[in-house]
Design a protein around this motif. Structure first.
Motif, PDB file in Angstrom:
ATOM      1  N   GLU A 116     -51.561  -0.020  40.163  1.00  0.00           N
ATOM      2  CA  GLU A 116     -51.429   1.058  39.442  1.00  0.00           C
ATOM      3  C   GLU A 116     -50.783   2.268  39.878  1.00  0.00           C
TER       4      GLU A 116
ATOM      5  N   ASP B 215     -44.588   0.541  31.068  1.00  0.00           N
ATOM      6  CA  ASP B 215     -45.007  -0.701  30.367  1.00  0.00           C
ATOM      7  C   ASP B 215     -45.638  -1.491  31.497  1.00  0.00           C
TER       8      ASP B 215
ATOM      9  N   VAL C 178     -49.258  -0.152  31.461  1.00  0.00           N
ATOM     10  CA  VAL C 178     -50.023  -0.708  30.368  1.00  0.00           C
ATOM     11  C   VAL C 178     -50.695  -1.787  30.874  1.00  0.00           C
ATOM     12  N   ARG C 179     -49.746  -2.722  31.439  1.00  0.00           N
ATOM     13  CA  ARG C 179     -50.002  -4.199  31.852  1.00  0.00           C
ATOM     14  C   ARG C 179     -51.270  -4.336  32.797  1.00  0.00           C
TER      15      ARG C 179
ATOM     16  N   THR D  96     -53.257  -1.425  33.645  1.00  0.00           N
ATOM     17  CA  THR D  96     -54.607  -0.793  33.470  1.00  0.00           C
ATOM     18  C   THR D  96     -55.147  -0.748  32.033  1.00  0.00           C
ATOM     19  N   ASP D  97     -54.214  -1.081  31.065  1.00  0.00           N
ATOM     20  CA  ASP D  97     -54.405  -0.898  29.662  1.00  0.00           C
ATOM     21  C   ASP D  97     -55.216   0.142  29.154  1.00  0.00           C
ATOM     22  N   SER D  98     -54.784   1.292  29.864  1.00  0.00           N
ATOM     23  CA  SER D  98     -55.390   2.648  29.630  1.00  0.00           C
ATOM     24  C   SER D  98     -54.717   3.312  28.332  1.00  0.00           C
TER      25      SER D  98
ATOM     26  N   ARG E  35     -50.975   4.715  27.465  1.00  0.00           N
ATOM     27  CA  ARG E  35     -50.184   4.403  26.465  1.00  0.00           C
ATOM     28  C   ARG E  35     -49.686   6.021  25.635  1.00  0.00           C
TER      29      ARG E  35
END
Lengths: 389, 135
Positions: free
Chosen positions: A264, A294, A297-298, A300-302, A306
């Motif tokens: 990240e 993108d 997001v993959r 951390t999914d934070s 987004r």
């Protein structure tokens, strides 16, 4: 202190090695840390009048003497005094691995983030308790107590077990993001510690974090006006950006990315590098920035990522696409309202944008941001009343 | 010397004379206001009368204990009618008169139309330490 004789940052670079040398000789971490602080004070008093060939050796010897003095003044510690007096003279300088272990110890998961930050700044960074207290705007006694408790918490942790580098990186990230107040520049201190850490480990995310720090720090001269007000990225005078830091940051990042192990911090640094690469805001490669978001997001999914991605999408594919991306997110996210205001402004809906900027100003958590958002609302309201819409 | 708290309210104080929401000011008026506030604090630092200045976020919650072993009871966010503190400045000055004089200057910060806001500020003396000599 005469700058030409003692460079405080250089002096503090020696701290982890000196501390590790004492710990290796059997001094417990908390006592060793006190002794090293005392030795630092003596160094600052002594060095301006006397040039030294071996500053690190001098510090180790002095810290050992300080420890013996401290132990002597405390009868309960007499056994330790004897043990250390029997130790052989200082051996070779502490290895880099020992420095790394100190980072692990100070960022140990058993510590709260605030304690880990304080202990890292003092034990690894060599800052005084007073300096750390000033930087975080708390009374010195409070900071002293926080550091004392942190040292007690880690006193049973064995230094030879490898720690989690992620927690160290998070601690440095917290230090960097605090910015600066008082006489200590925490951002510069975080960079110094990240450089030192990068020299001790070849972890790609350490390099990613260092690159991220350098690329953001490069913008600092352009980020605020003389009165303290914020300048958004798109309005910054890019000639004020520090090219030296950008060059270094990009080089560090490229070397990390070449190793093909994305994390990240590297992805965040890549976004910062793309901004640094654009001669004007209009020339920003937003398509590539969206691709990096993108990736983020993959990784951390934070939700915060987004949110930033939605703003980037609006720059790459137009404000409607950005608003659509925003519409999928939770409206209670921090800065959601401010982002929504910006996207409505870009879409030409100035009345909604002005209302949202005013709403975002009421939610802001720092004065500079609140003033900035209020100013945006006022600017749009003025344009609306002038019939410019 | 005596310490005074100059208290500014989001809600609950009588309305200012020049009572226009900030997002309805001209942009240059906002900049002038921020500059005035910065200058005011800097001037008190130079005169040795400044202690502290803080701003509070507008949200807040009432909290009270609900007895041992139970989580505290919360009530909030604050109702719209509640008196709401926006921030404060603490000054350390020679007299009550000086505290009032400074509060007056702070209240005269420029607002809409470049005119002073004339907002109401609350001036509250700090309790002091018990004196050593009593008789």
């Amino acid at each position: 202190m005469a700058d030409d004789v003692v460079d405080e940052a250089q002096l503090r670079d020696l701290i982890p090695g000196v501390l590790a040398a004492l710990v290796r000789r059997g001094v417990d971490f908390a006592a060793a840390e006190d002794a090293v602080q005392e030795a630092l004070v003596r160094a600052v008093e002594t060095w301006p009048t006397r040039r030294l060939d071996e500053p690190k050796g001098w510090l180790i010897t002095t810290a050992r003497r300080c420890f013996v003095d401290l132990a002597r003044s405390d009868t309960a510690r007499r056994h330790r005094e004897l043990r250390v007096s029997d130790e052989p003279p200082p051996g070779p300088a502490a290895s880099m691995d020992e420095t790394l272990r100190l980072y692990f110890l100070c960022a140990h998961p058993s510590l709260s983030p605030a304690s880990a930050v304080a202990l890292t700044l003092r034990a690894v960074g060599g800052l005084t308790t007073r300096q750390i207290a000033q930087a975080y705007l708390v009374p010195e006694t409070t900071m002293a107590q926080r550091i004392l408790r942190a040292k007690r918490t880690v006193s049973d942790v064995r230094l030879d077990r490898s720690g989690d580098l992620r927690t160290v990186l998070r601690v440095l990230y917290l230090v960097f993001n605090e910015g600066y107040s008082g006489d200590v520049d925490l951002a510069a201190e975080a960079i110094r510690l990240a450089r030192q850490l990068a020299a001790t480990t070849d972890d790609v995310e350490v390099a990613g974090l260092l690159a991220l720090f350098l690329l953001h720090h490069a913008r600092r001269p352009a980020r605020t006006r003389a009165d303290g007000s914020l300048v958004p990225l798109s309005d910054q005078d890019r000639s004020l950006w520090r090219r030296d830091l950008i060059t270094e940051g990009v080089a560090v990042l490229q070397a990390a990315l070449a190793r093909d192990w994305l994390g990240e911090y590297q992805a965040q640094a890549a976004i910062a590098a793309l901004h640094a690469d654009a001669p004007t805001a209009d020339e920003t490669d937003w398509v590539q920035i969206v691709e990096w978001y993108d990736e983020l997001v993959r990784l951390t999914d934070s939700p915060v990522v987004r949110l930033n991605r939605a703003v980037a999408v609006s720059e790459a594919d137009g404000p409607q696409a950005g608003l659509a991306a925003l519409g999928e997110l939770d409206s209670t996210l921090p800065r959601y309202t401010a982002s929504s205001a910006y996207l409505h402004e870009r879409a030409g809906d100035l009345a909604t944008a002005a209302r949202l900027y005013a709403e975002a100003a009421a939610q802001a958590h720092n004065l500079a941001e609140r003033n900035h958002l209020t100013l945006r609302a006022a600017t749009l309201n003025q344009r609306l009343s002038d019939g410019d819409c | 010397m005596a310490k005074y708290l100059l208290l500014k309210h989001y809600r609950g104080a009588p309305a200012s004379v020049n009572d226009v929401p900030m997002d309805r000011w001209m942009p240059a008026e906002i900049e002038a206001h921020v500059q005035y506030m910065n200058n005011f604090a800097a001037r008190l630092q130079r005169s040795g009368e400044f202690v502290d200045s803080q701003a509070l976020a507008p949200e807040g919650t009432w909290v009270r204990s609900d007895g041992e072993g139970k989580p505290p009871v919360t009530d909030g966010p604050f109702a719209e009618t509640k008196d709401l503190i926006a921030g404060w400045m603490i000054i350390d000055v020679d007299s009550y008169e000086r505290a009032v004089e400074l509060a007056g200057e702070l209240s005269a910060a420029p607002g809409a139309g470049g005119e002073p806001i004339h907002e109401w500020l609350e001036v509250r003396p700090f309790m002091t330490a018990a004196p050593t000599v009593l008789e």
